[in-house]
Write a protein that holds these residues in place. Structure first.
Motif, PDB file in Angstrom:
ATOM      1  N   LEU A 181      -4.698  38.631 -11.921  1.00  0.00           N
ATOM      2  CA  LEU A 181      -4.499  38.511 -10.489  1.00  0.00           C
ATOM      3  C   LEU A 181      -3.097  38.981 -10.164  1.00  0.00           C
ATOM      4  N   VAL A 182      -3.007  40.043  -9.391  1.00  0.00           N
ATOM      5  CA  VAL A 182      -1.722  40.522  -8.900  1.00  0.00           C
ATOM      6  C   VAL A 182      -1.672  40.123  -7.434  1.00  0.00           C
ATOM      7  N   ARG A 183      -0.638  39.350  -7.070  1.00  0.00           N
ATOM      8  CA  ARG A 183      -0.568  38.888  -5.690  1.00  0.00           C
ATOM      9  C   ARG A 183       0.867  38.871  -5.184  1.00  0.00           C
ATOM     10  N   GLY A 184       0.959  38.977  -3.871  1.00  0.00           N
ATOM     11  CA  GLY A 184       2.246  38.873  -3.207  1.00  0.00           C
ATOM     12  C   GLY A 184       2.580  37.422  -2.959  1.00  0.00           C
ATOM     13  N   PRO A 185       3.653  37.188  -2.210  1.00  0.00           N
ATOM     14  CA  PRO A 185       4.077  35.812  -1.933  1.00  0.00           C
ATOM     15  C   PRO A 185       2.937  34.988  -1.336  1.00  0.00           C
ATOM     16  N   SER A 186       2.745  33.797  -1.862  1.00  0.00           N
ATOM     17  CA  SER A 186       1.647  32.946  -1.417  1.00  0.00           C
ATOM     18  C   SER A 186       2.013  31.482  -1.605  1.00  0.00           C
ATOM     19  N   ALA A 187       1.568  30.660  -0.667  1.00  0.00           N
ATOM     20  CA  ALA A 187       1.738  29.214  -0.785  1.00  0.00           C
ATOM     21  C   ALA A 187       0.565  28.591  -1.533  1.00  0.00           C
ATOM     22  N   LEU A 188      -0.468  29.382  -1.815  1.00  0.00           N
ATOM     23  CA  LEU A 188      -1.649  28.879  -2.503  1.00  0.00           C
ATOM     24  C   LEU A 188      -1.380  28.701  -3.995  1.00  0.00           C
ATOM     25  N   ALA A 189      -1.982  27.680  -4.557  1.00  0.00           N
ATOM     26  CA  ALA A 189      -1.886  27.474  -6.002  1.00  0.00           C
ATOM     27  C   ALA A 189      -2.652  28.594  -6.702  1.00  0.00           C
ATOM     28  N   ALA A 208      -6.757  32.888 -15.484  1.00  0.00           N
ATOM     29  CA  ALA A 208      -6.487  34.282 -15.151  1.00  0.00           C
ATOM     30  C   ALA A 208      -4.995  34.550 -15.273  1.00  0.00           C
ATOM     31  N   ALA A 209      -4.650  35.705 -15.812  1.00  0.00           N
ATOM     32  CA  ALA A 209      -3.240  36.099 -15.874  1.00  0.00           C
ATOM     33  C   ALA A 209      -2.766  36.331 -14.442  1.00  0.00           C
ATOM     34  N   LEU A 210      -1.600  35.806 -14.115  1.00  0.00           N
ATOM     35  CA  LEU A 210      -1.054  35.901 -12.765  1.00  0.00           C
ATOM     36  C   LEU A 210       0.218  36.729 -12.792  1.00  0.00           C
ATOM     37  N   VAL A 211       0.257  37.753 -11.941  1.00  0.00           N
ATOM     38  CA  VAL A 211       1.446  38.580 -11.771  1.00  0.00           C
ATOM     39  C   VAL A 211       1.833  38.479 -10.306  1.00  0.00           C
ATOM     40  N   GLU A 212       3.034  37.958 -10.044  1.00  0.00           N
ATOM     41  CA  GLU A 212       3.482  37.812  -8.663  1.00  0.00           C
ATOM     42  C   GLU A 212       4.492  38.902  -8.332  1.00  0.00           C
ATOM     43  N   VAL A 213       4.315  39.501  -7.158  1.00  0.00           N
ATOM     44  CA  VAL A 213       5.178  40.587  -6.703  1.00  0.00           C
ATOM     45  C   VAL A 213       5.701  40.257  -5.308  1.00  0.00           C
ATOM     46  N   THR A 214       6.708  40.984  -4.895  1.00  0.00           N
ATOM     47  CA  THR A 214       7.293  40.773  -3.574  1.00  0.00           C
ATOM     48  C   THR A 214       7.078  41.959  -2.650  1.00  0.00           C
ATOM     49  N   THR A 215       7.164  43.169  -3.170  1.00  0.00           N
ATOM     50  CA  THR A 215       7.082  44.365  -2.324  1.00  0.00           C
ATOM     51  C   THR A 215       5.806  45.153  -2.593  1.00  0.00           C
ATOM     52  N   GLU A 266       6.183  47.167  -5.765  1.00  0.00           N
ATOM     53  CA  GLU A 266       5.894  46.359  -6.958  1.00  0.00           C
ATOM     54  C   GLU A 266       4.398  46.150  -7.116  1.00  0.00           C
ATOM     55  N   MET A 267       3.695  45.876  -6.012  1.00  0.00           N
ATOM     56  CA  MET A 267       2.243  45.674  -6.061  1.00  0.00           C
ATOM     57  C   MET A 267       1.565  46.906  -6.641  1.00  0.00           C
ATOM     58  N   ARG A 268       1.910  48.067  -6.133  1.00  0.00           N
ATOM     59  CA  ARG A 268       1.308  49.307  -6.615  1.00  0.00           C
ATOM     60  C   ARG A 268       1.572  49.484  -8.110  1.00  0.00           C
ATOM     61  N   ARG A 269       2.811  49.302  -8.526  1.00  0.00           N
ATOM     62  CA  ARG A 269       3.168  49.481  -9.939  1.00  0.00           C
ATOM     63  C   ARG A 269       2.361  48.546 -10.833  1.00  0.00           C
ATOM     64  N   VAL A 283     -12.312  45.803  -9.596  1.00  0.00           N
ATOM     65  CA  VAL A 283     -11.080  45.586  -8.839  1.00  0.00           C
ATOM     66  C   VAL A 283     -11.486  45.173  -7.432  1.00  0.00           C
ATOM     67  N   VAL A 284     -11.011  44.021  -7.002  1.00  0.00           N
ATOM     68  CA  VAL A 284     -11.258  43.544  -5.640  1.00  0.00           C
ATOM     69  C   VAL A 284      -9.908  43.497  -4.941  1.00  0.00           C
ATOM     70  N   MET A 285      -9.727  44.382  -3.972  1.00  0.00           N
ATOM     71  CA  MET A 285      -8.465  44.455  -3.222  1.00  0.00           C
ATOM     72  C   MET A 285      -8.630  43.609  -1.965  1.00  0.00           C
ATOM     73  N   ALA A 286      -8.409  42.315  -2.123  1.00  0.00           N
ATOM     74  CA  ALA A 286      -8.745  41.352  -1.078  1.00  0.00           C
ATOM     75  C   ALA A 286      -7.766  41.305   0.075  1.00  0.00           C
ATOM     76  N   ALA A 287      -6.563  41.818  -0.090  1.00  0.00           N
ATOM     77  CA  ALA A 287      -5.607  41.819   1.016  1.00  0.00           C
ATOM     78  C   ALA A 287      -4.713  43.033   0.858  1.00  0.00           C
ATOM     79  N   ALA A 288      -4.597  43.782   1.914  1.00  0.00           N
ATOM     80  CA  ALA A 288      -3.809  45.000   1.852  1.00  0.00           C
ATOM     81  C   ALA A 288      -2.335  44.705   2.076  1.00  0.00           C
ATOM     82  N   VAL A 289      -1.501  45.445   1.363  1.00  0.00           N
ATOM     83  CA  VAL A 289      -0.079  45.400   1.674  1.00  0.00           C
ATOM     84  C   VAL A 289       0.138  46.215   2.935  1.00  0.00           C
TER      85      VAL A 289
END
Length: 174
Positions: free
Chosen positions: A1-9, A15-22, A25-28, A40-46
């Protein structure tokens, strides 16, 4: 799971979690991992745009306004669709959130990004709420839905209608 800033647990289940800010970074991080997965499920667009010259410090109030120059972010999902070519793996599921013209926008996104499915909804139906109303668009003009309900139930519906048929129920971990 690659995700941006989130308040969700993070989701349970290991699942391996990769947190990004920009968006950069998300693309990379997504492009470093996508070829090794089944879907690949792209559930939220940057954001489509980013500041051309990010400020290093707070922009303070002053006598003049500021001019903000933006440059486009590269489209992660479209890049995967192009790179995948005629292969059907990994399965690509995109999302389309619009304020109007939902079906037309979903069909255009499906073709432009070379997805296997696009989950479409209106901003007014789900933004900032626990419920939503979605449609699932597929190549050839097929549309499943509309489906309405809690977002957690809709997530299961999306998996059941897109990922499970392509990969089989034994290969899908929830």
């Amino acid at each position: 799971l690659v995700r941006g800033p989130s308040a969700l647990a993070p989701p349970a289940g290991g699942a391996a979690l990769v947190e990004v800010t920009t968006a950069v970074e998300m693309r990379r991080e997504v492009l470093a991992r996508w070829r090794g997965v089944d879907a690949v499920v792209m559930a939220a667009a940057v954001s489509d745009w980013r500041p051309s010259r990010p400020a290093r410090e707070k922009l303070k109030h002053g006598p003049k306004g500021i001019v903000l120059e933006l440059e486009p972010n590269r489209d992660i999902l479209a890049g995967m669709g192009r790179a995948r070519g005629t292969s059907r793996r990994p399965l690509l599921v995109g999302f389309c959130v619009e304020t109007s013209g939902l079906a037309r926008a979903a069909r255009a996104k499906l073709a432009a990004k070379r997805c296997d499915a696009v989950v479409a909804n209106l901003v007014s139906d789900g933004l900032g709420t626990e419920t939503d109303r979605i449609e699932i668009h597929r190549p050839g003009g097929a549309v499943d839905g509309p489906f309405e309900g809690p977002k957690t139930d809709l997530a299961d519906r999306i998996l059941d209608l897109t990922i499970v048929p392509a990969l089989g129920p034994r290969r899908v971990r929830r």
